[in-house]
Design a protein around this motif. Structure first.
Motif, PDB file in Angstrom:
ATOM      1  N   ARG A  34       0.648  -1.295   0.031  1.00  0.00           N
ATOM      2  CA  ARG A  34       0.037  -0.114   0.003  1.00  0.00           C
ATOM      3  C   ARG A  34       0.877   1.335   0.079  1.00  0.00           C
ATOM      4  O   ARG A  34       0.302   2.332   0.127  1.00  0.00           O
ATOM      5  CB  ARG A  34      -0.928   0.006   1.306  1.00  0.00           C
ATOM      6  N   GLY A  35       2.137   1.093  -0.009  1.00  0.00           N
ATOM      7  CA  GLY A  35       3.092   2.160   0.013  1.00  0.00           C
ATOM      8  C   GLY A  35       3.151   2.930   1.498  1.00  0.00           C
ATOM      9  O   GLY A  35       3.551   4.088   1.433  1.00  0.00           O
ATOM     10  N   THR A  36       2.617   2.163   2.526  1.00  0.00           N
ATOM     11  CA  THR A  36       2.823   2.736   3.826  1.00  0.00           C
ATOM     12  C   THR A  36       3.814   2.066   4.653  1.00  0.00           C
ATOM     13  O   THR A  36       4.631   1.245   3.952  1.00  0.00           O
ATOM     14  CB  THR A  36       1.345   3.018   4.330  1.00  0.00           C
ATOM     15  N   ALA A  37       3.660   2.260   5.725  1.00  0.00           N
ATOM     16  CA  ALA A  37       4.525   1.187   6.705  1.00  0.00           C
ATOM     17  C   ALA A  37       3.754   1.078   8.241  1.00  0.00           C
ATOM     18  O   ALA A  37       2.556   1.473   8.367  1.00  0.00           O
ATOM     19  CB  ALA A  37       5.776   2.341   7.150  1.00  0.00           C
ATOM     20  N   GLY A  38       4.039   0.223   8.964  1.00  0.00           N
ATOM     21  CA  GLY A  38       3.397  -0.379   9.958  1.00  0.00           C
ATOM     22  C   GLY A  38       3.968   0.098  11.264  1.00  0.00           C
ATOM     23  O   GLY A  38       5.170   0.427  11.218  1.00  0.00           O
ATOM     24  N   GLY A  39       3.260   0.060  12.406  1.00  0.00           N
ATOM     25  CA  GLY A  39       3.920   0.600  13.664  1.00  0.00           C
ATOM     26  C   GLY A  39       4.318   1.958  13.779  1.00  0.00           C
ATOM     27  O   GLY A  39       4.012   2.975  12.960  1.00  0.00           O
ATOM     28  N   ASP A  40       5.647   1.931  14.506  1.00  0.00           N
ATOM     29  CA  ASP A  40       5.960   3.348  14.605  1.00  0.00           C
ATOM     30  C   ASP A  40       6.833   3.683  13.508  1.00  0.00           C
ATOM     31  O   ASP A  40       6.945   5.135  13.371  1.00  0.00           O
ATOM     32  CB  ASP A  40       6.995   3.285  15.883  1.00  0.00           C
ATOM     33  N   VAL A  41       7.177   2.962  12.839  1.00  0.00           N
ATOM     34  CA  VAL A  41       7.775   3.311  11.363  1.00  0.00           C
ATOM     35  C   VAL A  41       6.837   4.175  10.635  1.00  0.00           C
ATOM     36  O   VAL A  41       7.446   5.085   9.843  1.00  0.00           O
ATOM     37  CB  VAL A  41       8.077   1.750  10.479  1.00  0.00           C
ATOM     38  N   SER A  42       5.513   4.020  10.563  1.00  0.00           N
ATOM     39  CA  SER A  42       4.717   4.904   9.861  1.00  0.00           C
ATOM     40  C   SER A  42       4.820   6.251  10.404  1.00  0.00           C
ATOM     41  O   SER A  42       4.502   7.168   9.535  1.00  0.00           O
ATOM     42  CB  SER A  42       3.229   4.205   9.921  1.00  0.00           C
ATOM     43  N   HIS A 251      -2.567  12.457  21.671  1.00  0.00           N
ATOM     44  CA  HIS A 251      -2.513  12.667  20.127  1.00  0.00           C
ATOM     45  C   HIS A 251      -1.318  13.167  19.702  1.00  0.00           C
ATOM     46  O   HIS A 251      -0.857  12.636  18.591  1.00  0.00           O
ATOM     47  CB  HIS A 251      -3.780  13.323  19.642  1.00  0.00           C
ATOM     48  N   LYS A 252      -0.611  13.877  20.458  1.00  0.00           N
ATOM     49  CA  LYS A 252       0.458  14.638  20.003  1.00  0.00           C
ATOM     50  C   LYS A 252       1.760  13.712  19.774  1.00  0.00           C
ATOM     51  O   LYS A 252       2.516  13.605  18.976  1.00  0.00           O
ATOM     52  CB  LYS A 252       0.929  15.819  20.492  1.00  0.00           C
ATOM     53  N   LEU A 253       2.009  12.757  20.864  1.00  0.00           N
ATOM     54  CA  LEU A 253       2.837  11.920  20.942  1.00  0.00           C
ATOM     55  C   LEU A 253       2.529  10.516  20.808  1.00  0.00           C
ATOM     56  O   LEU A 253       3.379   9.554  20.842  1.00  0.00           O
ATOM     57  CB  LEU A 253       3.445  11.933  22.679  1.00  0.00           C
ATOM     58  N   VAL A 254       1.208  10.167  20.515  1.00  0.00           N
ATOM     59  CA  VAL A 254       0.832   8.966  20.107  1.00  0.00           C
ATOM     60  C   VAL A 254       1.135   7.874  21.136  1.00  0.00           C
ATOM     61  O   VAL A 254       1.760   6.929  21.004  1.00  0.00           O
ATOM     62  CB  VAL A 254       1.174   8.722  18.784  1.00  0.00           C
ATOM     63  N   THR A 255       0.637   8.389  22.370  1.00  0.00           N
ATOM     64  CA  THR A 255       0.790   7.473  23.440  1.00  0.00           C
ATOM     65  C   THR A 255      -0.313   7.254  24.377  1.00  0.00           C
ATOM     66  O   THR A 255      -1.212   8.023  24.268  1.00  0.00           O
ATOM     67  CB  THR A 255       2.003   8.018  24.556  1.00  0.00           C
TER      68      THR A 255
END
Length: 427
Positions: A34-42, A251-255
């Motif tokens: 899909r041209g994306t990445a998974g996990g924190d790599v995204s 939402h800012k830190l995605v935690t």
């Protein structure tokens, strides 16, 4: 008998190593297609895509949660375009992990013991969702290499540790331990300072002076992350349905963080508690080093103190931190791997405990994470046990440092790093 013989085969270790990396590569192919990445790599991919196409760069143009050096490993996967970002990332991970494994195996040949290489591969396999998909996975191998070469090539060690610290702060624990306990401290330290000067110079030249240390403020203002040992009382308040206690998403830190009655004091003072504990550990390490200096200073024993100090400080970073993530376990695995290389009998206990910690960490995230966020009692219990075992590792390292500083004991001393000859002396 056949299994025991196979476990002593370096080829089998490489096969398992390759299988783990290939399995993660195959598992992430849907994202790649899909041209994306998974996990924190995204997240890394999104940051770099935004920076390249808008000219708005982290650290150079605005605050960032990571040190400036983290830009380098996040930019490298973009060399073939963002459609292959995750592919290049995983190749990079395989290379750095492979270098660390190759050195561990090379040292193991001299000791006829593959415990350390097997531990390294096993922890990567168990923690694969974070070990291969987050920045810590790149920093850990650098720390392994630095610790393995610190006595023979202190300049290489100084460069690697400085570079790693500018990617993720935690290798500073290893730097502090090395500066206090290693006789090669000045060589490594000067190299590290020069490396840091290059990073700072680049940031200043790009106009990012005001954002250079922004990662410190970003961390200091954070709340109690759900997986941190400090957060345990409020996690259980949430599970028990105490009014005012709940889990929320940053939402800012995605935690995922937790709040509840009485948390404001710890949020404000948690960092101070951690600093006090770490200063106490540094004093213990200094006393142990001073005591050793009264005798002949075999390099092998110096490395023992560096490893104990690094493990204690890294564990303190985790245990006394209001922030906690599954990848933090990767702060400990490089140190314990090298510890198992130097003295398997002494490091067997923290090694075994850490393997259990790795298993529980992966069970909590990603396997049962949704249940944890929903306040599941069973998953909260697993997380609590995991955190208690992290405290056990911290206590073990602190006890060993205190014993080295104050208690006369007979300890094995290597006449040279990873040497085959062992003698003993009572301190």
């Amino acid at each position: 008998m056949l299994l025991a013989r196979a476990s002593r085969s370096p080829l089998l270790i490489w096969i398992v190593f390759a299988a783990v990396h290939i399995a993660v590569f195959v598992g992430t192919l849907p994202f790649t297609f899909r041209g994306t990445a998974g996990g924190d790599v995204s997240v890394y991919q999104g940051w770099m895509h935004h920076a390249i196409f808008t000219g708005d760069w982290p650290v150079f143009d605005h605050d960032w949660v990571y040190p400036a050096g983290a830009l380098v490993p996040m930019l490298i996967p973009a060399v073939l375009g963002f459609g292959l970002y995750q592919v290049v990332w995983l190749v990079l991970m395989a290379v750095v992990n492979g270098v660390a494994l190759w050195l561990l195996l090379d040292k193991s040949k001299r000791r006829h013991d593959l415990t350390a290489p097997w531990f390294w591969v096993a922890t990567i396999a168990i923690l694969a969702p974070v070990a291969l998909m987050r920045l810590e996975g790149l920093v850990g191998p650098a720390v392994v290499v630095a610790l393995l070469v610190v006595t023979a090539r202190p300049r290489v060690a100084g460069f690697l540790l400085a570079a790693a610290t500018w990617i993720k702060v935690w290798p500073a624990a290893v730097v502090l331990a090395m500066v206090i306990a290693s006789s090669k401290r000045w060589i490594a330290l000067v190299t590290g300072i020069l490396t840091s000067a290059v990073v700072v110079g680049v940031v200043l030249a790009a106009g990012g002076a005001r954002y250079l240390t922004s990662f410190v403020g970003e961390q200091g203002s954070r709340g109690l992350q759900i997986e941190a040992p400090f957060a345990a009382p409020w996690l259980w308040m949430t599970v028990a349905g105490v009014p005012g206690a709940h889990i929320y998403h940053d939402h800012k830190l995605v935690t995922e963080e937790v709040t509840g009655p009485g948390d404001s004091w710890l949020i404000s003072n948690g960092t101070l508690i951690m600093v006090v504990v770490m200063v106490a550990l540094l004093v213990l390490l200094a006393l142990a080093t001073r005591r050793l200096s009264a005798f002949a200073k075999p390099l092998g024993r110096e490395l023992d103190l560096v490893l104990l100090g690094a493990l204690g400080l890294a564990a303190a970073f985790i245990v006394f931190n209001k922030v906690g993530s599954p990848q933090y376990v990767l702060w400990l695995t490089p140190i314990v791997a090298v510890g198992l290389m130097t003295k398997r009998s002494e490091w067997r206990f923290p090694g075994a405990v850490l393997v259990i910690v790795c298993v529980l960490t992966t069970l909590v995230y990603p396997v049962l994470y949704d249940d944890l966020l929903a306040g599941g009692v069973g998953t909260a219990l697993l997380l609590t046990v995991r955190n208690l075992l992290l405290i056990v590792i911290f206590v073990w390292a602190t006890y060993r440092l205190a014993r080295a500083a104050f208690v006369p004991v007979t300890l094995p001393l290597s006449t040279r790093p990873f040497g085959s000859e062992v003698r003993t002396r009572s301190y």
